[in-house]
Design an enzyme around this catalytic site. Structure first.
Site, PDB file in Angstrom:
ATOM      1  N   CYS A 157       8.728 -36.687  32.491  1.00  0.00           N
ATOM      2  CA  CYS A 157       9.507 -36.669  33.727  1.00  0.00           C
ATOM      3  C   CYS A 157       8.810 -35.855  34.827  1.00  0.00           C
ATOM      4  O   CYS A 157       7.774 -36.248  35.315  1.00  0.00           O
ATOM      5  CB  CYS A 157      10.925 -36.181  33.432  1.00  0.00           C
ATOM      6  SG  CYS A 157      12.149 -36.659  34.653  1.00  0.00           S
ATOM      7  N   HIS A 158       9.373 -34.711  35.213  1.00  0.00           N
ATOM      8  CA  HIS A 158       8.792 -33.862  36.251  1.00  0.00           C
ATOM      9  C   HIS A 158       7.787 -32.849  35.698  1.00  0.00           C
ATOM     10  O   HIS A 158       7.149 -32.134  36.458  1.00  0.00           O
ATOM     11  CB  HIS A 158       9.897 -33.114  37.005  1.00  0.00           C
ATOM     12  CG  HIS A 158      10.711 -33.982  37.903  1.00  0.00           C
ATOM     13  ND1 HIS A 158      11.720 -34.791  37.428  1.00  0.00           N
ATOM     14  CD2 HIS A 158      10.674 -34.161  39.250  1.00  0.00           C
ATOM     15  CE1 HIS A 158      12.273 -35.437  38.445  1.00  0.00           C
ATOM     16  NE2 HIS A 158      11.654 -35.080  39.550  1.00  0.00           N
TER      17      HIS A 158
END
Length: 174
Positions: A108-109
């Site tokens: 994800c991030h």
């Protein structure tokens, strides 16, 4: 053979499922999982923007040694990797881990921390789509795939990719 896997998070902002699913996959396969963070105490997990459970930190990243672990997992959440990339010890640990050649899995991030560690140049990586420009600016080839393995880096886009992410992590440990 049992392997020791480090999970590195900030004290807050960790997307719960991005920690718990790979953790369960690792421990379910007979490996040992340990939670590292910049500070001792507890880590607050979130379900998007809502507080979820807390997890007790096993050790601080400043005291951790890459040689003691067989792989590193970087869960996402927006606030978590944003906080980690401002912590010098966390960034140094991530950089040393990637340079060791041992598996590093980021979802994800979490690739924000990889960018800060200066380890994405020339690498093929996926992430949450809003990081695409950041990764390209750091020299990575960003792709929109469920899971990408480039040498020792394993990356995925979001929680929907967790089954493939966890499988790639376990494959790297075998």
């Amino acid at each position: 053979m049992t392997k020791r896997i480090a999970f590195l998070t900030a004290a807050e902002g960790v997307e719960a499922v991005e920690l718990t699913d790979p953790w369960d996959a690792v421990t379910g396969a007979g490996h040992t999982a340990e939670l590292l963070s910049p500070e001792a105490g507890e880590v607050q997990l979130f379900n998007h923007l809502d507080r979820a459970e807390t997890r007790t930190v096993d050790g601080t990243v400043g005291d951790a040694q890459v040689a003691d672990y067989d792989a590193l997992v970087l869960p996402g959440g927006v606030a978590n990797p944003d906080a980690l990339r401002t912590d010098a010890a966390a960034v140094a640990f991530v950089k040393a881990f990637v340079e060791s050649g041992k598996p590093v899995a980021a979802i994800c991030h979490a690739p924000w921390t990889l960018i800060e560690a200066g380890v994405v140049d020339g690498r093929r990586i996926t992430s949450w789509p809003s990081l695409a420009t950041d990764l390209r600016n750091a020299g990575a080839e960003w792709v929109d795939d469920e899971v990408v393995t480039d040498a020792n880096l394993i990356t995925s886009r979001n929680p929907d990719d967790l089954p493939a992410f966890s499988k790639a992590l376990l494959d790297a440990l075998s």
